[in-house]
Scaffold this motif. Structure first.
Motif, mmCIF file in Angstrom:
data_model
loop_
_atom_site.group_PDB
_atom_site.id
_atom_site.type_symbol
_atom_site.label_atom_id
_atom_site.label_comp_id
_atom_site.label_asym_id
_atom_site.label_seq_id
_atom_site.Cartn_x
_atom_site.Cartn_y
_atom_site.Cartn_z
ATOM 1 N N ALA A 265 5.472 -7.467 -20.391
ATOM 2 C CA ALA A 265 4.560 -8.597 -20.635
ATOM 3 C C ALA A 265 5.209 -9.907 -20.212
ATOM 4 O O ALA A 265 6.384 -10.148 -20.489
ATOM 5 C CB ALA A 265 4.166 -8.649 -22.110
ATOM 6 N N GLY A 266 4.431 -10.737 -19.512
ATOM 7 C CA GLY A 266 4.946 -12.016 -19.038
ATOM 8 C C GLY A 266 5.426 -11.961 -17.606
ATOM 9 O O GLY A 266 5.512 -12.987 -16.933
ATOM 10 N N GLY A 267 5.754 -10.745 -17.130
ATOM 11 C CA GLY A 267 6.183 -10.592 -15.742
ATOM 12 C C GLY A 267 4.982 -10.619 -14.801
ATOM 13 O O GLY A 267 3.856 -10.332 -15.204
ATOM 14 N N TRP A 268 5.244 -10.983 -13.556
ATOM 15 C CA TRP A 268 4.168 -11.132 -12.564
ATOM 16 C C TRP A 268 4.177 -9.962 -11.596
ATOM 17 O O TRP A 268 5.239 -9.438 -11.262
ATOM 18 C CB TRP A 268 4.325 -12.463 -11.829
ATOM 19 C CG TRP A 268 4.065 -13.635 -12.730
ATOM 20 C CD1 TRP A 268 4.915 -14.133 -13.682
ATOM 21 C CD2 TRP A 268 2.864 -14.420 -12.815
ATOM 22 N NE1 TRP A 268 4.320 -15.188 -14.336
ATOM 23 C CE2 TRP A 268 3.070 -15.386 -13.821
ATOM 24 C CE3 TRP A 268 1.653 -14.419 -12.127
ATOM 25 C CZ2 TRP A 268 2.098 -16.334 -14.162
ATOM 26 C CZ3 TRP A 268 0.679 -15.355 -12.454
ATOM 27 C CH2 TRP A 268 0.907 -16.305 -13.469
ATOM 28 N N GLU A 269 2.987 -9.568 -11.180
ATOM 29 C CA GLU A 269 2.849 -8.365 -10.363
ATOM 30 C C GLU A 269 1.730 -8.504 -9.350
ATOM 31 O O GLU A 269 0.912 -9.419 -9.426
ATOM 32 C CB GLU A 269 2.542 -7.157 -11.264
ATOM 33 C CG GLU A 269 1.161 -7.262 -11.929
ATOM 34 C CD GLU A 269 0.696 -5.997 -12.640
ATOM 35 O OE1 GLU A 269 1.496 -5.053 -12.805
ATOM 36 O OE2 GLU A 269 -0.491 -5.968 -13.033
ATOM 37 N N PHE A 270 1.708 -7.548 -8.428
ATOM 38 C CA PHE A 270 0.534 -7.316 -7.603
ATOM 39 C C PHE A 270 -0.439 -6.530 -8.472
ATOM 40 O O PHE A 270 -0.064 -5.489 -9.022
ATOM 41 C CB PHE A 270 0.904 -6.495 -6.362
ATOM 42 C CG PHE A 270 1.871 -7.188 -5.457
ATOM 43 C CD1 PHE A 270 1.430 -8.120 -4.534
ATOM 44 C CD2 PHE A 270 3.241 -6.933 -5.541
ATOM 45 C CE1 PHE A 270 2.321 -8.786 -3.703
ATOM 46 C CE2 PHE A 270 4.141 -7.584 -4.714
ATOM 47 C CZ PHE A 270 3.677 -8.519 -3.790
ATOM 48 N N PRO A 271 -1.675 -7.008 -8.638
ATOM 49 C CA PRO A 271 -2.608 -6.262 -9.482
ATOM 50 C C PRO A 271 -2.808 -4.849 -8.941
ATOM 51 O O PRO A 271 -2.707 -4.608 -7.750
ATOM 52 C CB PRO A 271 -3.905 -7.087 -9.386
ATOM 53 C CG PRO A 271 -3.738 -7.988 -8.207
ATOM 54 C CD PRO A 271 -2.273 -8.210 -8.045
ATOM 55 N N GLY A 272 -3.098 -3.938 -9.843
ATOM 56 C CA GLY A 272 -3.278 -2.535 -9.460
ATOM 57 C C GLY A 272 -2.938 -1.637 -10.622
ATOM 58 O O GLY A 272 -2.976 -2.066 -11.774
ATOM 59 N N GLY A 273 -2.616 -0.399 -10.328
ATOM 60 C CA GLY A 273 -2.272 0.518 -11.414
ATOM 61 C C GLY A 273 -2.127 1.941 -10.921
ATOM 62 O O GLY A 273 -2.015 2.186 -9.714
ATOM 63 N N LYS A 274 -2.124 2.845 -11.874
ATOM 64 C CA LYS A 274 -1.861 4.262 -11.576
ATOM 65 C C LYS A 274 -3.036 4.904 -10.840
ATOM 66 O O LYS A 274 -4.198 4.662 -11.153
ATOM 67 C CB LYS A 274 -1.627 5.028 -12.874
ATOM 68 C CG LYS A 274 -0.342 4.670 -13.575
ATOM 69 C CD LYS A 274 -0.125 5.622 -14.765
ATOM 70 C CE LYS A 274 1.036 5.151 -15.618
ATOM 71 N NZ LYS A 274 0.638 4.728 -16.958
ATOM 72 N N VAL A 275 -2.665 5.757 -9.901
ATOM 73 C CA VAL A 275 -3.658 6.568 -9.195
ATOM 74 C C VAL A 275 -4.025 7.734 -10.105
ATOM 75 O O VAL A 275 -3.145 8.414 -10.653
ATOM 76 C CB VAL A 275 -3.076 7.076 -7.854
ATOM 77 C CG1 VAL A 275 -4.077 7.966 -7.135
ATOM 78 C CG2 VAL A 275 -2.660 5.897 -6.979
ATOM 79 N N ASP A 276 -5.321 7.966 -10.274
ATOM 80 C CA ASP A 276 -5.771 9.095 -11.094
ATOM 81 C C ASP A 276 -5.569 10.404 -10.328
ATOM 82 O O ASP A 276 -5.549 10.408 -9.103
ATOM 83 C CB ASP A 276 -7.258 8.940 -11.435
ATOM 84 C CG ASP A 276 -7.511 7.875 -12.487
ATOM 85 O OD1 ASP A 276 -6.564 7.528 -13.225
ATOM 86 O OD2 ASP A 276 -8.654 7.391 -12.563
ATOM 87 N N PRO A 277 -5.438 11.526 -11.052
ATOM 88 C CA PRO A 277 -5.297 12.821 -10.375
ATOM 89 C C PRO A 277 -6.473 13.073 -9.432
ATOM 90 O O PRO A 277 -7.626 12.882 -9.809
ATOM 91 C CB PRO A 277 -5.317 13.837 -11.535
ATOM 92 C CG PRO A 277 -4.904 13.066 -12.741
ATOM 93 C CD PRO A 277 -5.412 11.664 -12.523
ATOM 94 N N GLY A 278 -6.164 13.444 -8.214
ATOM 95 C CA GLY A 278 -7.210 13.760 -7.241
ATOM 96 C C GLY A 278 -7.825 12.553 -6.558
ATOM 97 O O GLY A 278 -8.676 12.708 -5.680
ATOM 98 N N GLU A 279 -7.401 11.373 -6.953
ATOM 99 C CA GLU A 279 -7.969 10.148 -6.394
ATOM 100 C C GLU A 279 -7.163 9.707 -5.167
ATOM 101 O O GLU A 279 -5.942 9.825 -5.147
ATOM 102 C CB GLU A 279 -7.922 9.048 -7.469
ATOM 103 C CG GLU A 279 -8.665 7.775 -7.128
ATOM 104 C CD GLU A 279 -8.605 6.740 -8.271
ATOM 105 O OE1 GLU A 279 -9.551 5.979 -8.420
ATOM 106 O OE2 GLU A 279 -7.582 6.720 -9.011
#
Ligand code: 9L3
Ligand code: MG
Length: 135
Positions: A36-50
């Motif tokens: 929390a508080g750190g900066w990132e490229f928005p995004g996230g985990k790939v779902d299975p099969g996606e």
């Protein structure tokens, strides 16, 4: 977590380098506490099969309320802590203005502001690779 003996699950995480008018969108994480508080490229985990690309478009809709169109893949598999890799694409907005629906804050960073935020350790090396897209 890890499946059969000898197999280690690698978490695939996708991130978007959204560029608009020569500026890069950075997003400040709200969770978990250690990030929390750190900066990132928005995004996230790939779902299975996606597909990776589909996951990234989905994540940006969920997190920012925007529709994006992907451009170039930036580098390869960038290492993340805890057996994960980060895959990054450049992107442009095709619908909506980004809102911090899941983040603490958003910032548009110009070429001379790229290091004004405290990037997450995994994202920091990618920022350097993005710089050439902003000029
Ligand atoms: N992560 C790191 N850099 C990023 C993103 C989008 C995610 N640019 C890390 C933070 C979490 C994990 O990947 O530990 C999964 O991200 P999310 O699904 O919670 O966004
Ligand atoms: Mg996310």
């Amino acid at each position: 977590m890890a499946g059969r003996k000898g197999l280690v699950a690698i978490t695939i995480v996708v991130g978007a380098a959204i560029i608009s008018d020569g500026r890069l969108l950075a997003a400040q994480r709200a969770e978990p506490p250690e990030l929390a508080g750190g900066w990132e490229f928005p995004g996230g985990k790939v779902d299975p099969g996606e597909r990776d690309e589909d996951a990234l478009v989905r994540e940006c809709a969920e997190e920012l309320g925007v529709k994006i169109e992907l451009g170039d893949r930036v580098g390869g598999d960038w290492p993340l802590a805890l057996s994960g890799v980060l895959r990054v694409w450049t992107a442009r907005l095709v619908e909506g203005e980004p809102k911090a629906l899941e983040h603490i804050a958003l910032r548009w960073l110009g070429a001379d502001e790229l290091y004004d935020v405290e990037w997450l350790p995994g994202d920091l090396p990618v920022v350097e690779a993005i710089a050439s897209y902003l000029s």
